[in-house]
Design a protein around this motif. Sequence first.
Motif, short mmCIF file in Angstrom:
data_model
loop_
_atom_site.label_atom_id
_atom_site.label_comp_id
_atom_site.label_asym_id
_atom_site.label_seq_id
_atom_site.Cartn_x
_atom_site.Cartn_y
_atom_site.Cartn_z
N SER A 3 0.82 -1.25 0.04
CA SER A 3 -0.06 0.05 0.03
C SER A 3 0.84 1.17 0.00
N PHE A 4 2.01 1.21 0.53
CA PHE A 4 3.01 2.30 0.69
C PHE A 4 4.24 1.95 0.06
N CYS A 5 4.95 3.07 -0.40
CA CYS A 5 6.15 2.97 -0.87
C CYS A 5 7.09 2.65 0.26
N ASP A 6 8.04 1.65 0.28
CA ASP A 6 9.01 1.31 1.56
C ASP A 6 10.34 2.07 1.46
N ARG A 7 10.41 3.15 0.65
CA ARG A 7 11.51 4.17 0.71
C ARG A 7 11.16 5.63 1.22
N CYS A 8 9.86 5.99 0.51
CA CYS A 8 9.61 7.45 0.88
C CYS A 8 8.19 7.35 1.86
N GLY A 9 7.66 6.31 1.95
CA GLY A 9 6.38 6.28 2.69
C GLY A 9 4.98 6.90 2.25
N GLN A 10 4.83 7.11 1.00
CA GLN A 10 3.91 7.78 0.59
C GLN A 10 2.99 6.64 -0.31
N LEU A 11 1.86 6.87 -0.29
CA LEU A 11 0.99 5.81 -0.89
C LEU A 11 1.65 5.34 -2.42
N ALA A 12 1.58 4.11 -2.48
CA ALA A 12 2.23 3.43 -3.71
C ALA A 12 1.44 3.87 -4.87
N ARG A 13 0.27 3.69 -4.75
CA ARG A 13 -0.54 3.88 -6.09
C ARG A 13 -0.62 5.60 -6.57
N ILE A 14 -0.02 6.23 -5.86
CA ILE A 14 -0.06 7.83 -6.16
C ILE A 14 1.36 8.25 -6.66
N GLY A 15 1.47 8.54 -7.81
CA GLY A 15 2.70 9.01 -8.23
C GLY A 15 3.69 7.87 -8.88
N SER A 16 4.58 8.62 -9.25
CA SER A 16 5.79 7.58 -10.03
C SER A 16 6.63 7.29 -8.68
N HIS A 17 7.07 6.18 -8.45
CA HIS A 17 8.22 5.87 -7.38
C HIS A 17 9.36 5.34 -8.06
N ASP A 18 9.65 5.63 -9.55
CA ASP A 18 10.84 5.28 -10.22
C ASP A 18 12.12 5.70 -9.40
N VAL A 19 12.25 6.90 -9.07
CA VAL A 19 13.25 7.13 -8.24
C VAL A 19 13.59 6.27 -6.88
N CYS A 20 12.45 6.07 -6.25
CA CYS A 20 12.55 5.28 -5.09
C CYS A 20 12.97 3.82 -5.47
N ALA A 21 12.61 3.34 -6.65
CA ALA A 21 12.79 1.96 -6.84
C ALA A 21 14.36 1.86 -7.42
N ARG A 22 14.69 2.63 -8.00
CA ARG A 22 16.26 2.77 -8.21
C ARG A 22 17.25 3.01 -7.08
N ALA A 23 16.69 3.84 -5.86
CA ALA A 23 17.43 3.78 -4.93
C ALA A 23 17.24 2.75 -4.09
N ARG A 24 16.11 1.92 -4.07
CA ARG A 24 16.05 0.82 -3.20
C ARG A 24 17.02 -0.28 -3.77
N ALA A 25 17.53 -0.24 -4.91
CA ALA A 25 18.57 -1.20 -5.21
C ALA A 25 19.96 -1.32 -4.47
N LEU A 26 20.20 0.02 -3.88
CA LEU A 26 21.24 0.23 -3.13
C LEU A 26 21.06 0.46 -1.69
#
Length: 62
Positions: free
Chosen positions: A4-27
């Motif tokens: 339900s939530f982005c595990d990097r920024c904490g915002q709702l996962a369905r709202i907005g793009s979390h591409d930056v979060c996904a790239r950061a989570r690789a590291l």
Amino acid sequence: MEASFCDRCGQLARIGSHDVCARARALEPPRYCSSCRRRLVVQVTPLGWSARCAEHGTSVSA
């Protein structure tokens, strides 16, 4: 169960793009529980990381 939530920024996962979060989570480890948005207790070691949610338990790096 879908996150339900982005595990990097904490915002709702369905709202907005979390591409930056996904790239950061690789590291880096997660910072928020994807189920309840609680801030995680994270421990990083030379061998990986562990992240603990008070409600949902612990997850570890692969």
